[in-house]
Enzyme design. Sequence first.
Site, short mmCIF file in Angstrom:
data_model
loop_
_atom_site.label_atom_id
_atom_site.label_comp_id
_atom_site.label_asym_id
_atom_site.label_seq_id
_atom_site.Cartn_x
_atom_site.Cartn_y
_atom_site.Cartn_z
N LYS A 77 8.65 -0.94 3.12
CA LYS A 77 7.78 -0.16 3.91
C LYS A 77 8.83 0.25 5.14
CE LYS A 77 4.26 -1.59 6.15
NZ LYS A 77 2.82 -1.84 6.30
N ARG A 101 0.82 -1.28 -0.01
CA ARG A 101 0.02 0.12 0.10
C ARG A 101 0.83 1.27 -0.02
NH1 ARG A 101 -3.28 -2.35 4.86
NH2 ARG A 101 -1.54 -3.51 5.08
C1 UD1 Z 1 -1.93 -6.58 11.08
C2 UD1 Z 1 -2.51 -7.35 11.75
C3 UD1 Z 1 -3.83 -6.48 12.15
C4 UD1 Z 1 -3.76 -5.46 13.04
C5 UD1 Z 1 -2.62 -4.48 12.37
C6 UD1 Z 1 -2.07 -3.60 13.20
C7 UD1 Z 1 -2.47 -9.63 11.08
C8 UD1 Z 1 -3.03 -10.73 10.14
N1 UD1 Z 1 -3.18 -8.51 11.13
O1 UD1 Z 1 -2.40 -6.19 9.93
O2 UD1 Z 1 -4.93 -7.34 12.89
O3 UD1 Z 1 -4.73 -4.72 13.50
O4 UD1 Z 1 -1.56 -5.16 11.86
O5 UD1 Z 1 -1.20 -2.75 12.61
O6 UD1 Z 1 -1.31 -9.73 11.50
N2 UD1 Z 1 4.99 -8.96 7.84
C9 UD1 Z 1 5.92 -9.90 7.60
N3 UD1 Z 1 5.95 -11.01 6.60
C10 UD1 Z 1 4.63 -11.31 6.33
C11 UD1 Z 1 3.42 -10.36 6.47
C12 UD1 Z 1 3.96 -9.20 7.25
O7 UD1 Z 1 7.08 -9.61 8.06
O8 UD1 Z 1 4.40 -12.30 5.48
C13 UD1 Z 1 5.30 -7.58 8.47
C14 UD1 Z 1 5.30 -6.38 7.72
O9 UD1 Z 1 6.51 -6.03 7.10
C15 UD1 Z 1 4.70 -5.35 8.90
C16 UD1 Z 1 3.96 -6.29 10.14
O10 UD1 Z 1 4.28 -7.46 9.58
O11 UD1 Z 1 5.81 -4.60 9.51
C17 UD1 Z 1 2.45 -6.15 9.83
O12 UD1 Z 1 1.98 -6.40 8.43
P1 UD1 Z 1 1.08 -5.79 7.69
O13 UD1 Z 1 0.80 -6.22 6.30
O14 UD1 Z 1 1.14 -4.28 7.82
O15 UD1 Z 1 -0.18 -6.11 8.45
P2 UD1 Z 1 -1.85 -5.23 8.48
O16 UD1 Z 1 -2.57 -5.66 7.52
O17 UD1 Z 1 -1.58 -4.10 9.00
CA CA Z 2 0.29 -2.46 9.25
#
Ligand code: UD1
Ligand code: CA
Length: 480
Positions: A30, A23
């Site tokens: 990010k 996004r």
């Molecule tokens: C996540 C939570 C959501 C919460 C929100 C708060 C989940 C499924 N959802 O959503 O409930 O309200 O954060 O900010 O966890 N990341 C990895 N590997 C991956 C996916 C993500 O390292 O495979 C890391 C991203 O880099 C990021 C963090 O995890 O730093 C959160 O991921 P993001 O995709 O932003 O989750 P949200 O959709 O915001």
């Molecule tokens: Ca997030």
Amino acid sequence: MDNFSGEQKTLDVLILAAGLGTRMRSNLAKVLHKLDGRPLINHVCLTATALAPRKIYVVIGHQGEDVKAAVLEELNEEYAAFVWQKEQLGTGHAVNSAREFLETEDSTLLVLSGDVPMIRHETLAALVQQHHNHRGKGAACTILTVKVDDPVGYGRIVRDGAGFFSRIVEQKDASEEERQINEINSGIYCFNTRKLFAALSSVQNDNVQGEYYLTDVPALLREAGEDVSLYQHTDAREVSGINNRAELADLERIVCRRTISKMMLDYGVTFIDPKNTYVSGQASIGRDTIIYPNVSIEGASVVGDGCTIRQGTRITNSRIGRGVEILDNCVVIDSEISDRCAIGPMAHLRGKAKLEESAKVGNFVELKKTILGRGSKASHLTYLGDATIGEKTNIGAGTITCNYDGVNKQATIIEDNVKIGSSTMLVAPVRVGSGSVTGAGSVVTKDVPPDSLVVGAPARVKKNLKDADGENKKSESNAG
Ligand code: UD1
Ligand code: CA
């Protein structure tokens, strides 16, 4: 009976930072986007260190080497551990990447998100404490939640009829009714490490996004009869996640407003237009300094008391003394300006330029890796590079140090009480002795002895200016 002591287990931290952050619509991962001049991940790492955990694990993937380098700016090598998540299949999958390091640890694992940079260590400490003290024996999981006005995009906390935790539902999987819930998952949790990894094995990806959600773990733990506790925090801004550039800009504004407010209220700095001024959280500014609109003070810059900094100036990683006046549209990078100096308008100082007390640099003057001595002046249209200039010397308009011979940078030394005439070219390496004068338009290719007048192209000694004993007074010879 001691009903106060919960289990005080060893604390480890795991930070999720492997995602690209679709996004953001960026080629940069990010967590490498900057807030207040520092990558998001650095903010989170620094906050985590305040809890003095045993180790900080960082899950990396997208641009992992760059993320690693950023983390190592904040943490020392023994303290940080990196875990690769090659393919980003969700937050649960990300945590699972650390299984081999943590699975059997009898510890508490604090999970943080690399994209939630404003969280304060005090809040995290309170979360950990509640987790340890829960019912005197500690919880299997404690979730940091908060109520927000606009919960769109966040996972929602579903409570049961009695108000206890039931499950987390992601925005995209939520029913219309669940979307009305305004208590959200901050993405920050404490887990009993072993119980977390046991439950993670059962997480499936049968959801709208086809991802392995970490957010499924708490419900799995609860179903297994474990305690899941909720720590509801009150400051929603602290847990704001950054998912797009608009959210990044919002936080940037909040952080900057906070810094400027503190400087006005606690340090006595005047800001003519606080909304249109940027001051880094790492900078410091002294009492009674006045900052005009559109000034940017970046990095760990230090500005002393009683300075005036006019419109449109940028100061980066520099030290400014007391009573300094910097006029409009100057750029000062990695440089030092001593007390009572005057700069600008439109001056450029860089590469460890240093102005000693009461020196003056004026219109369209550039200084690179140059020391301008006490009380010396370069007032107009000048380039001084790799130069060392003594005290009370005047550099005439249009003077240039020709410091680059096509291969190397060469030094120019100008001693005390020198008058460099307008449009003098100083072909480095070259030294101009104290008390000497160069005529307008001189091209100085050879060292000038003290107390001499040189003129022409190439400049030759015209006369010795010193009266002492009359010796050498009328000599006319080559400057070298
Ligand atoms: C996540 C939570 C959501 C919460 C929100 C708060 C989940 C499924 N959802 O959503 O409930 O309200 O954060 O900010 O966890 N990341 C990895 N590997 C991956 C996916 C993500 O390292 O495979 C890391 C991203 O880099 C990021 C963090 O995890 O730093 C959160 O991921 P993001 O995709 O932003 O989750 P949200 O959709 O915001
Ligand atoms: Ca997030």
